[in-house]
Every structure is written in C-alpha cells, then in structure tokens.
Design a protein around this motif. Structure first.
Motif, PDB file in Angstrom:
ATOM      1  N   TYR A  50       0.983  -1.108  -0.110  1.00  0.00           N
ATOM      2  CA  TYR A  50      -0.028  -0.112   0.064  1.00  0.00           C
ATOM      3  C   TYR A  50       0.842   1.123  -0.147  1.00  0.00           C
ATOM      4  O   TYR A  50       0.575   2.153  -0.852  1.00  0.00           O
ATOM      5  N   LEU A  51       1.834   1.187   0.942  1.00  0.00           N
ATOM      6  CA  LEU A  51       2.763   2.613   0.919  1.00  0.00           C
ATOM      7  C   LEU A  51       3.624   2.560  -0.512  1.00  0.00           C
ATOM      8  O   LEU A  51       3.770   3.774  -0.976  1.00  0.00           O
ATOM      9  N   MET A  52       3.981   1.376  -1.048  1.00  0.00           N
ATOM     10  CA  MET A  52       4.598   1.529  -2.540  1.00  0.00           C
ATOM     11  C   MET A  52       3.674   2.166  -3.507  1.00  0.00           C
ATOM     12  O   MET A  52       4.086   2.902  -4.109  1.00  0.00           O
ATOM     13  N   ALA A  53       2.410   1.768  -3.381  1.00  0.00           N
ATOM     14  CA  ALA A  53       1.572   2.238  -4.258  1.00  0.00           C
ATOM     15  C   ALA A  53       1.299   3.876  -4.249  1.00  0.00           C
ATOM     16  O   ALA A  53       1.127   4.742  -5.225  1.00  0.00           O
ATOM     17  N   ARG A  54       1.269   4.420  -2.829  1.00  0.00           N
ATOM     18  CA  ARG A  54       1.128   5.835  -2.618  1.00  0.00           C
ATOM     19  C   ARG A  54       2.373   6.316  -3.114  1.00  0.00           C
ATOM     20  O   ARG A  54       2.317   7.489  -3.525  1.00  0.00           O
ATOM     21  N   ALA A  55       3.514   5.836  -2.866  1.00  0.00           N
ATOM     22  CA  ALA A  55       4.780   6.253  -3.343  1.00  0.00           C
ATOM     23  C   ALA A  55       4.747   6.484  -4.740  1.00  0.00           C
ATOM     24  O   ALA A  55       5.208   7.563  -5.501  1.00  0.00           O
ATOM     25  N   GLY A  70       9.403  10.996   1.690  1.00  0.00           N
ATOM     26  CA  GLY A  70       8.750  10.788   2.819  1.00  0.00           C
ATOM     27  C   GLY A  70       8.083   9.336   2.661  1.00  0.00           C
ATOM     28  O   GLY A  70       8.060   8.576   3.883  1.00  0.00           O
ATOM     29  N   TRP A  71       7.527   8.952   1.658  1.00  0.00           N
ATOM     30  CA  TRP A  71       6.910   7.528   1.375  1.00  0.00           C
ATOM     31  C   TRP A  71       8.056   6.481   1.702  1.00  0.00           C
ATOM     32  O   TRP A  71       7.837   5.355   2.238  1.00  0.00           O
ATOM     33  N   THR A  72       9.176   6.639   1.121  1.00  0.00           N
ATOM     34  CA  THR A  72      10.220   5.877   1.226  1.00  0.00           C
ATOM     35  C   THR A  72      10.887   5.579   2.827  1.00  0.00           C
ATOM     36  O   THR A  72      11.105   4.582   3.077  1.00  0.00           O
ATOM     37  N   ALA A  73      10.946   6.756   3.630  1.00  0.00           N
ATOM     38  CA  ALA A  73      11.210   6.822   4.931  1.00  0.00           C
ATOM     39  C   ALA A  73      10.141   6.064   5.538  1.00  0.00           C
ATOM     40  O   ALA A  73      10.527   5.330   6.501  1.00  0.00           O
ATOM     41  N   ALA A  74       8.693   5.943   5.145  1.00  0.00           N
ATOM     42  CA  ALA A  74       7.973   5.505   6.051  1.00  0.00           C
ATOM     43  C   ALA A  74       8.071   3.983   5.576  1.00  0.00           C
ATOM     44  O   ALA A  74       7.875   3.297   6.385  1.00  0.00           O
TER      45      ALA A  74
END
Length: 601
Positions: A50-55, A70-74
């Motif tokens: 999910y985080l990868m999709a947002r990134a 930011g998404w990468t850090a998350a």
C-alpha cells in the motif's frame, strides 16, 4: 514456559484434537500473544505494498521529490518495526512449542510412574519410545498454527479488504480461491493422516523389537539364533521403509500443492490486475500494490495447506499420547487392615499357599503359569487371593507394597552408579525400607513404618554387605573399577546376564521385605554361583516369608516346601526329595536339570 517442578495440569484425553486444544489453553496468554504478534507481522507486510502504491502515484511526479522521500522513509520505518515484531513473534512461538513439548513429556512421565508395573502390561516398550522420541516433537510443531495460522487468516481478510478498494472482481477471486485450494488438497491431507497412523504403529513395533534384540543378543548368539532374528528384523525394516515411502509420497504431494496451487491461484489475480491496468480501470500504483498483495498472500495461502499437513500429523501423534494417558492403574478400594503378623498368602485359583517364615519353591513346566501365580500373590492382577484370611484387594495398596515385594528377573536397571542401581544410597542415609515394584519393576519407595516382624536395625553398611554376600555379588563390586560408585549403562549392558541378575537380587534383599516373591532369581547363573546363592539366600531370609519360582534342583534342595504346578494348579506339595520319590511329573521336569549339571561337572 513450564517450570520443571510445575504441575502440568490434567490433560484432556477425549481425543487428539481435545489434547491439542488443552496444550493451547494451558498457555492462553502466550498463545494469544503469538497470534497477535503473527497477525501484526503479516498485516504490516501487507501494508508495505500500500505504501509503495502511494509512493508511485503521489511521488513519481515532477517536483514532488519530498513526497517520494517521505513515503520511502515510511516504508523503511515500517520494515524496521516489522523486523522487531518478527523476532518477538518467533521467540513467543518457540516458547509455545517448547511449553507443549515439555508439558507433554511431564504428563507422560507422570502417567508412566502412576501406572508403575502395569505400564508394561498396557503398552509395549516400542510404543512408549516412539511417543517420547517422535510424537512429542510432532505435537509441538503442530502448535505453530497458533501464531502464523491465526495471522494467515487475519492478513487474508486484511488483503481482501484492501483489494476491495481497488476492484470487487479481484476481491471475489481472492476470497473464492482458498476454498478451491482446500477442496483440492483436503483429500490428500486425510489420506496422509491414515498413512501416518499406520507408519507410527509399525515404527513402535520395530522399536520394541530393537530393544528386545539388544537385550538378548548375547543369548541369541549363543543359541545360534542371531541370523534368524536378523532376517526377521530385516524383513520388518523393509516393510517399515515401504510404509515410509508411502507416507513420503502423500506428504510430497501435499507440500508440492502447498507451493504450487497458491502460485497458480495468485498468478490469476496478477493477470486480472494487469489487464485492468491496461484498460485504465486501475492506476499503475494500484497495479504495483496488487503485485505486492499477491506476493504477501503466497505465504499465508501456502501456510493454509501446510497447516493442514502439520495438524494431520499432530492429531495422529496426539491420539497416541491420549491412548497412553487413558490407561488407568487398578483401582485401590482397600479399607481393611492387613494382618498384624506374618500370615499365609493363599491363591484360590491355583491352590498355592505361601506359609509365613518359610522358603517356598514354586515349580512349573511353564514359566508363565508360575509368573501368573506370583502376579496374583503380589496383587498385580485381579484375583481372590487372601492374606491371613483377608482378601488382598481389600487391603490398601500402599500397605501391600510396603510388606510384599515382587522381584522380577528382568526388572529394569537404570543408567547410573551401581550404588544407585541397588538403592544402597537410600539405606546408607538411614531410610526406612519399604519395597514397591514401580515403573519397570525396579522402584523402591519408603514408608514411615517397618513391617511388624522387621529385624532390629543394624548399621547400613552391614546390611548392604549381607545383601551382597547373599546374592554372591561381592565379586561384582570388587571387579568394577570404582566399586559401588562404578557407572552402569542403561539396563547394565556393561555387565553379563548373570551379573545383572545378581544385582537385581541384591536390590530385592536390601529392601528386606516381609514377603519376597522372586521370579526365577538364578536362571542366568552358572551352577557354582547358583549353589552359593541357594545356600546363602536361605540364611539371609531365615524366618522371613520367601517364594521362589524355579526348576533348579540347587534351589529346590534348600526349600522348606516345594509346590508343583500342572496346568496352573497345585498337583503336589512336599520337600524336594519327597517329590522326586513320589511325583513322576516333578521328577521328569527337574531331573533334566540334574542330568545337565552332572554332565557339566
């Protein structure tokens, strides 16, 4: 994890599934923690796509490098947290498995001690060894479903929910895929359970045979029967190997499907998602997330099948444990007081009377017949035996065990020092003597009261010396490198058969019971040593009630009374010389031994 001295609890023996659930229920907190940690661990793995999709959707846009960072850090932080959770999950599940392992061992050990001498009548040695070596480990492994099993269900529901936000079609395929996989693999799991059960049964039989061969190898070699038994063992081993191949064939299909079916099933989901992205129904980021969800689901879906495999094996093992735990010792409902003084033991089934203070010899052409009489007189089987006119089963069992000792000629000898094997250390510390035939027919228990006619106390060292002398075992102690402190292997394999038999006799004499019932105490001794034991045993047991089962003229000549059995019934009684003159059947039975001895001289 269960403490070595903690009460393991009362196991649920209604069935294999009930026993597994009992193991889980005995550690509810740890089991819940394992399920929670596994669920969080797998759910966070599903959150990564999910985080990868947002990134991809939000960050791969010109001028939005900060959003991508930011998404990468998350994603990095999520991975670090999940790694820690994975470590804690593994630790917790290891404790769950180890608790089940040691708790099962404790209840099994407690059951074997509770059954005592009845254990060998209910279960053979091979079954007990197979349970202790293999089944306990299998049961512990089956409890893995408590953690990853629950987590797989949770993450499956979470991923289905995430896919629902992308496409109802993909959600439907995912939700319907697992039942299809279960329908395909279910019959194989049931077949594996049946194969595994048969394999375990054959394994226990062969394990028992290994023990028998190891114990009697020297005798078999002397009789020239080693080759015959080796051929039989080889044949049984081939059967077991063939059965193992059949188990392995089914298990390989289960494990192959465990990896193959989820891959095929999830490949379908990926293909559908790719087609939808090509048509523009979903974004590129959503397509990436679907790929991630598919990768995450491969583990849980494969685990569903592996969970069935582990549970099938675990239930088979648990059923074997339950079968052993269901055995109950003979109920002790005795309330009558035993005779205050030495009294007659009478077995109505055979007609045998053991008179107090006398050395009685029981002679039978069939050792099993004499052994059955001893078992009844020692209250190891149900019977109408009376003791001084009182039914033996009406007397509380602890009082029977405190005054009547059955000494088997094949009683177990545990690994340790010779001092421990004969129980000398207990008497050197001034313990009271009270014999008991327990697990393996070799345990010695202690009560606070000695028999009514017990001799006056003497120095423990003198008591031990007399017992060693009476059993003609002094030379054994002198021959060993460290005397009584010399180490013996399990079953004293580092001693000869005759030496082991004398050690068992020392142990019986050291307890100095009011009534000693000895089964073939000198059958493995040479004529010279047997003659010494016969003479010394009469002196050592003077004034004490003693019954020996034997056909040896050397022992019979020293008996006060000889009881001759035919078909399990008393056929004649008298002295050895008198029966030789007036009982042809007795003379025919024991004369063979006499002729053998004369030939040996």
């Amino acid at each position: 994890m269960i403490d070595a001295y903690e009460d393991p609890g009362t196991p649920d023996t209604r069935g294999g599934w009930s026993y597994l659930w009992w193991l889980v229920a005995r550690q509810r907190g740890r089991s819940l923690a394992g399920a929670l940690l596994a669920s969080v661990w797998l759910t966070l793995m599903a959150a990564t796509p999910y985080l990868m999709a947002r990134a991809v959707d939000d960050g791969l846009v010109p001028g939005r490098m900060a959003v991508l960072a930011g998404w990468t850090a998350a994603i990095f932080a999520l991975g670090a947290v999940n790694a820690w959770i994975s470590i804690m999950r593994h630790r917790t599940m290891t404790r769950v498995r180890m608790d089940a392992y040691f708790r099962t061992i404790k209840v099994l050990v407690g059951q074997t001690v509770r059954l005592g001498a009845e254990l060998s009548r209910r279960s053979d040695a091979g079954e007990v060894v197979t349970i202790g070596v293999g089944d306990v480990h299998t049961i512990a492994q089956a409890l893995t479903v408590v953690g990853p099993g629950v987590g797989a269900v949770v993450v499956y529901a979470v991923v289905a929910g995430l896919l629902l936000t992308i496409s109802p079609l993909l959600t439907g395929v995912v939700l319907l895929g697992v039942p299809v996989v279960a329908l395909v693999a279910g019959p194989l799991a049931r077949r594996l359970q049946g194969r595994e059960t048969e394999y375990r049964e054959r394994q226990s039989v062969l394990t028992a045979r290994i023990g028998d061969l190891a114990g009697g190898l020297r005798v078999l070699n002397g009789l020239g029967g080693k080759g015959l038994f080796a051929d039989a063992f080889r044949r049984d081993s081939q059967h077991l190997r063939a059965q193992g191949y059949r188990v392995g064939a089914v298990a390989s299909w289960v494990q192959a499907l465990g990896m193959g079916l989820p891959t095929v099933f999830l490949a379908v989901v990926t293909w559908i998602a790719a087609r939808m992205a090509a048509r523009g129904d979903i974004t590129v980021g959503q397509l990436v997330s679907v790929y991630g969800y598919v990768a995450v689901l491969v583990g849980p879906v494969a685990f569903f099948l592996d969970m069935g495999y582990q549970l099938s094996r675990g239930v088979v093992a648990a059923r074997r444990v339950v079968r052993l735990l269901r055995h109950e010792p003979q109920p002790d409902e005795g309330t009558r007081r035993p005779p205050a003084d030495p009294a007659v033991l009478h077995d109505p089934d055979s007609g045998v009377r053991v008179r107090p203070g006398r050395l009685t010899a029981l002679v039978s052409a069939g050792p099993a017949e004499a052994g059955a009489v001893v078992d009844r007189l020692g209250r190891y089987t149900r019977s109408d035996v009376t003791w001084g006119g009182v039914r033996l089963d009406a007397v509380p069992l602890p009082e029977v065990r405190a005054r009547i000792l059955v000494a088997d000629n094949d009683a177990d000898l545990f690994a340790g020092t010779l001092r421990d094997a004969i129980g000398a250390g207990l008497y050197e510390k001034g313990a009271h003597n009270a014999p008991q035939r327990g697990a393996g027919n070799c345990a010695i228990s202690h009560s606070g009261a000695a028999p009514a006619d017990a001799p006056q106390a003497s120095p423990p060292g003198a008591h031990l010396t007399r017992a060693l002398h009476a059993a003609a075992a002094d030379d054994i102690v002198r021959a060993l490198p460290h005397g009584l402190d010399s180490e013996l292997t399990a079953q004293a394999r580092n001693l000869s058969g005759g030496q082991r038999q004398r050690i068992r006799l020392v142990r019986a004499l050291l307890t100095d019971p009011e009534v000693l019932l000895a089964v073939e105490p000198t059958s493995a001794l040479d004529a010279h040593t047997e003659a010494l034991v016969a003479e010394r045993l009469r002196t050592a047991r003077h004034g004490r009630t003693t019954l020996l089962t034997t056909t040896s003229p050397l022992l019979l000549a020293h008996a006060d009374e000889v009881v001759f059995l035919v078909d399990g019934k008393v056929a004649a009684t008298g002295t050895h010389e008198g029966l030789l003159d007036h009982a042809p059947g007795y003379r025919a039975l024991v004369a063979r031994d006499t002729e053998d001895e004369e030939f040996a001289r």
